[in-house]
Design an enzyme around this catalytic site. Structure first.
Site, PDB file in Angstrom:
ATOM      1  N   ARG A   1      -1.679   2.547  -1.586  1.00  0.00           N
ATOM      2  CA  ARG A   1      -2.754   2.551  -2.386  1.00  0.00           C
ATOM      3  C   ARG A   1      -3.100   1.282  -3.241  1.00  0.00           C
ATOM      4  O   ARG A   1      -4.189   1.187  -4.049  1.00  0.00           O
ATOM      5  CB  ARG A   1      -2.522   3.528  -3.348  1.00  0.00           C
ATOM      6  CG  ARG A   1      -2.124   4.823  -2.791  1.00  0.00           C
ATOM      7  CD  ARG A   1      -1.393   5.936  -4.090  1.00  0.00           C
ATOM      8  NE  ARG A   1      -1.078   7.062  -3.559  1.00  0.00           N
ATOM      9  CZ  ARG A   1      -1.539   8.426  -4.271  1.00  0.00           C
ATOM     10  NH1 ARG A   1      -2.524   8.146  -5.106  1.00  0.00           N
ATOM     11  NH2 ARG A   1      -1.254   9.311  -3.777  1.00  0.00           N
ATOM     12  N   ASP A   2      -2.390   0.265  -2.950  1.00  0.00           N
ATOM     13  CA  ASP A   2      -2.826  -1.218  -3.812  1.00  0.00           C
ATOM     14  C   ASP A   2      -2.608  -2.183  -2.936  1.00  0.00           C
ATOM     15  O   ASP A   2      -2.127  -3.356  -3.513  1.00  0.00           O
ATOM     16  CB  ASP A   2      -2.162  -0.975  -5.095  1.00  0.00           C
ATOM     17  CG  ASP A   2      -2.706  -1.884  -6.124  1.00  0.00           C
ATOM     18  OD1 ASP A   2      -3.915  -2.264  -6.112  1.00  0.00           O
ATOM     19  OD2 ASP A   2      -1.883  -2.227  -7.061  1.00  0.00           O
ATOM     20  N   VAL A   3      -3.007  -2.320  -1.691  1.00  0.00           N
ATOM     21  CA  VAL A   3      -2.912  -3.225  -0.840  1.00  0.00           C
ATOM     22  C   VAL A   3      -4.055  -4.444  -1.292  1.00  0.00           C
ATOM     23  O   VAL A   3      -5.095  -4.135  -1.362  1.00  0.00           O
ATOM     24  CB  VAL A   3      -3.132  -3.136   0.637  1.00  0.00           C
ATOM     25  CG1 VAL A   3      -3.002  -4.616   1.686  1.00  0.00           C
ATOM     26  CG2 VAL A   3      -2.108  -2.382   1.027  1.00  0.00           C
TER      27      VAL A   3
END
Length: 200
Positions: A50-52
Site C-alpha cells: 500500500r505504500d511503495v
C-alpha cells in the site's frame, strides 16, 4: 520493557539517490525487479504493501543492486490523507498512490502495488513522478481524470517495450495492469532483456 529488534541498514533511499540524478533505464529496471520480487513474496501471502514509494526503497550500502522494501504493514488507507498533506514529501508530490486508493477504497488488491511501482520506475528514470501539480487535491484530480504520461514523451530514447510496460503498470484500469508482484517481475525481466546496455 518491551522493545523491537530491527535490522540496521546503511545506505540511502531511492528518493535520495534520484534527487541527485535520475537512474539509467537498465538500472531502474533492475531496481524494479528487486522490488517486484519482494512484492511477489508479499502478494503470495495475501499482503498488499500500500505504500511503495522512493522513500520506502532502501539502497543498502548505497548500491542499486541491493534494494530493500521498507515499512510493510505501516501504511493504511486511513492514514494516507494526513500523510500527504505534509510538506516536503518525497520528490515533492503524493504521486505514488493508485486511483483506487485515491477514491478511498478499503479493499486493495496487489495491482495497487503494481501501480505504485510503475510510478516509482517512471520517477527514477524521468527524475519526477508521473503526476505533478501544485497541491495534493490537484494531483489526485489529475490521477483520477487523466491517463499517465508516456515516459517516452518525457525522456528521449526510451525503448518501446519499457514505455509500454510502465504505461500498463500505471493504468487507471486495474485490469490492464500486471496482476501482482510475480506477473510484474516477469514483465520487467522481459523488458530488461530488450533494453540495450547504453540506453539513456
Amino acid at each position: 520493557g518491551a522493545y523491537i529488534a530491527m535490522e540496521w541498514l546503511d545506505g540511502e533511499t531511492l528518493g535520495a539517490r534520484v534527487a541527485r540524478a535520475p537512474l539509467s533505464v537498465r538500472t531502474a529496471l533492475d531496481v524494479g525487479l528487486q522490488v517486484a520480487s519482494a512484492l511477489a513474496c508479499a502478494h503470495a501471502q495475501r499482503v498488499v504493501h500500500r505504500d511503495v514509494k522512493p522513500g520506502n526503497l532502501m539502497l543498502c550500502d548505497w548500491r542499486t543492486d541491493r534494494v530493500k522494501l521498507l515499512d510493510f504493514g505501516v501504511a493504511r488507507v486511513s492514514s494516507i490523507a494526513s500523510e500527504l498533506t505534509g510538506t516536503g514529501s518525497m520528490l515533492g508530490t503524493p504521486g505514488y498512490m493508485s486511483p483506487e486508493q485515491a477514491r478511498g477504497e478499503k479493499s486493495l488488491a496487489p495491482r495497487t502495488d503494481v501501480f505504485a511501482l510503475g510510478c516509482v520506475l517512471f520517477a527514477a528514470i524521468a527524475g519526477t513522478p508521473p503526476y505533478v501539480a501544485d497541491s495534493v487535491a490537484a494531483v489526485l484530480a489529475r490521477l483520477l481524470e487523466h491517463d499517465p504520461p508516456r515516459l517516452a514523451s518525457v525522456v528521449a530514447g526510451i525503448p518501446r517495450e519499457v514505455d509500454e510496460l510502465l504505461f500498463r503498470m500505471m493504468s487507471r484500469s486495474t485490469a490492464a495492469r500486471p496482476a501482482d508482484g510475480e506477473a510484474v517481475h516477469a514483465a520487467i525481466a522481459a523488458a530488461l532483456e530488450t533494453t540495450p546496455d547504453r540506453t539513456a
